[in-house]
Design an enzyme around this catalytic site. Structure first.
Site, PDB file in Angstrom:
ATOM      1  N   HIS A  46      -5.511  -5.984  10.718  1.00  0.00           N
ATOM      2  CA  HIS A  46      -4.703  -5.408   9.641  1.00  0.00           C
ATOM      3  C   HIS A  46      -5.263  -5.794   8.273  1.00  0.00           C
ATOM      4  O   HIS A  46      -5.217  -6.960   7.885  1.00  0.00           O
ATOM      5  CB  HIS A  46      -3.266  -5.930   9.789  1.00  0.00           C
ATOM      6  CG  HIS A  46      -2.308  -5.409   8.783  1.00  0.00           C
ATOM      7  ND1 HIS A  46      -1.738  -6.199   7.812  1.00  0.00           N
ATOM      8  CD2 HIS A  46      -1.793  -4.166   8.601  1.00  0.00           C
ATOM      9  CE1 HIS A  46      -0.906  -5.481   7.086  1.00  0.00           C
ATOM     10  NE2 HIS A  46      -0.922  -4.239   7.539  1.00  0.00           N
ATOM     11  N   HIS A  64      -4.368  -1.348  -0.263  1.00  0.00           N
ATOM     12  CA  HIS A  64      -3.082  -1.134   0.403  1.00  0.00           C
ATOM     13  C   HIS A  64      -2.117  -0.250  -0.378  1.00  0.00           C
ATOM     14  O   HIS A  64      -1.331   0.490   0.199  1.00  0.00           O
ATOM     15  CB  HIS A  64      -2.405  -2.479   0.704  1.00  0.00           C
ATOM     16  CG  HIS A  64      -1.093  -2.315   1.390  1.00  0.00           C
ATOM     17  ND1 HIS A  64       0.112  -2.426   0.731  1.00  0.00           N
ATOM     18  CD2 HIS A  64      -0.794  -1.993   2.665  1.00  0.00           C
ATOM     19  CE1 HIS A  64       1.096  -2.200   1.581  1.00  0.00           C
ATOM     20  NE2 HIS A  64       0.580  -1.930   2.762  1.00  0.00           N
TER      21      HIS A  64
HETATM   22  O1  G3P Z   1      -0.320   0.826   8.752  1.00  0.00           O
HETATM   23  C1  G3P Z   1       0.350  -0.029   9.562  1.00  0.00           C
HETATM   24  C2  G3P Z   1       0.614  -1.264   8.827  1.00  0.00           C
HETATM   25  O2  G3P Z   1      -0.432  -1.469   7.938  1.00  0.00           O
HETATM   26  C3  G3P Z   1       1.921  -1.273   8.124  1.00  0.00           C
HETATM   27  O3  G3P Z   1       1.887  -0.667   6.951  1.00  0.00           O
HETATM   28  O4  G3P Z   1       2.432  -1.195   4.667  1.00  0.00           O
HETATM   29  O5  G3P Z   1       0.847  -2.699   5.847  1.00  0.00           O
HETATM   30  O6  G3P Z   1       0.155  -0.359   5.288  1.00  0.00           O
HETATM   31  P1  G3P Z   1       1.305  -1.283   5.634  1.00  0.00           P
HETATM   32 CA    CA Z   2      -1.567   0.253   6.724  1.00  0.00          CA
END
Ligand code: G3P
Ligand code: CA
Length: 310
Positions: A15, A57
């Site tokens: 992530h 992000h």
């Molecule tokens: O894209 C899945 C995860 O990244 C959750 O969303 O807000 O971290 O982009 P975000």
């Molecule tokens: Ca994301």
């Protein structure tokens, strides 16, 4: 037919890179994630003023860069600095740091990489694809990409079509079908449906889920998506005598043939869990998810290896 990775029982998505250890979405965080051997590395995407998809992000710059000091007069009326107001060359001048609260200057995750240290920069989707494909060539591994179309409505209001630009770049780099090593994700269901039905994309698509009411729309999502990406708490029900029970989200999705990849597993933000091990056991084993987004790919992989699932 899917890419072989998606036939695996469990997949790990880095992530924003190995963002538990290095500032999110920097190439350094991607290199560290790559070395940990996840199945996929994530890219959140926002357009620059000159239409370059930037790996970042948010539509904002002021919580991960020094934009407020380098370009103090470029904030909008809401006091925020927007990626879309800067050219790619200008964005390259910014220093990237560990995420912080722009109002207080405080680091969001205090035990992570120290704020303002290092020399990190923003980069484009093309740069990141070339970085990952280059590493795939030099190491012989085959790690995939997991891009996210961020805020398509915001882009549209600004007169831009992020999806069209991203799909073209993905196709140019060989990511066109479900067999290719790419999963495309979006929170906006209308946009994802359009990607499948109007733009005729054959990529593996994940419908991200933010709101509770969306967990009731799986039948509709299954008409265009291959899986869902819910917040992990939407899978959990109650904790009684130290054991969690679950909502029907995972089994409902599985009945419709949808994979389930929840976000985000953080070893320094455990919520109701007493350890990362418990979090992993509860979600991957007891709740039977198919994969997950994590800031700590090494820890998830180590857990899954111990269970002979990776
Ligand atoms: O894209 C899945 C995860 O990244 C959750 O969303 O807000 O971290 O982009 P975000
Ligand atoms: Ca994301």
């Amino acid at each position: 037919m899917y890419n072989l990775k998606l036939m695996k029982s469990k997949i790990v998505i880095a992530h924003r890179g190995a963002s538990g250890y290095l500032p999110e979405h920097t190439l350094e965080a991607k290199a560290m994630a790559y070395a940990m051997n996840p199945d996929f590395i994530e890219q959140d995407l926002v357009l620059s003023k000159d239409d370059v998809p930037i790996v970042i992000h948010d539509i904002y710059l002021d919580d991960v860069t020094d934009v407020a000091t380098k370009f103090a007069d470029r904030k909008r009326i809401d006091n925020r600095f927007y990626v879309i107001d800067f050219t790619f060359d200008e964005l390259k001048k910014l220093k990237v740091t560990e995420r912080f609260n722009p109002k207080t200057g405080e680091q969001v995750y205090p035990n992570r990489f120290p704020i303002w240290k290092g020399n990190f920069k923003l980069h484009s989707l093309q740069e990141e694809i070339e970085f990952i494909q280059g590493l795939n060539k030099s190491t012989g591994k085959n790690i995939g990409i997991y891009p996210e179309i961020k805020e398509p409505n915001f882009h549209q209001k600004e007169g831009k079509n992020l999806t069209k630009i991203v799909l073209k770049i993905l196709a140019d780099y060989g990511y066109k079908t479900k067999q290719d090593n790419c999963i495309l994700q979006c929170f906006d269901a209308k946009e994802l449906e359009k990607i499948r039905k109007e733009l005729k994309s054959d990529l593996f698509l994940i419908q991200l889920i933010e709101f509770e009411k969306e967990t009731k729309q799986l039948t509709h999502f299954a008409t265009f998506a291959d899986g869902i990406g819910p917040w992990y708490k939407q899978i959990l029900s109650e904790k009684t005598d130290g054991k969690f029970s679950f909502t029907s989200l995972v089994s409902d999705a599985h009945k419709l043939g949808l994979k389930v990849h929840p976000y985000t597993f953080r070893a320094d933000d455990l919520g109701e869990f007493s350890s990362f091990e418990e979090m992993m056991q509860t979600l991957f084993i007891d709740a039977k998810i198919d994969g997950g987004f994590t800031d700590f790919p090494d820890k998830v992989i180590s857990f899954l290896k111990k269970k002979k699932l990776y």
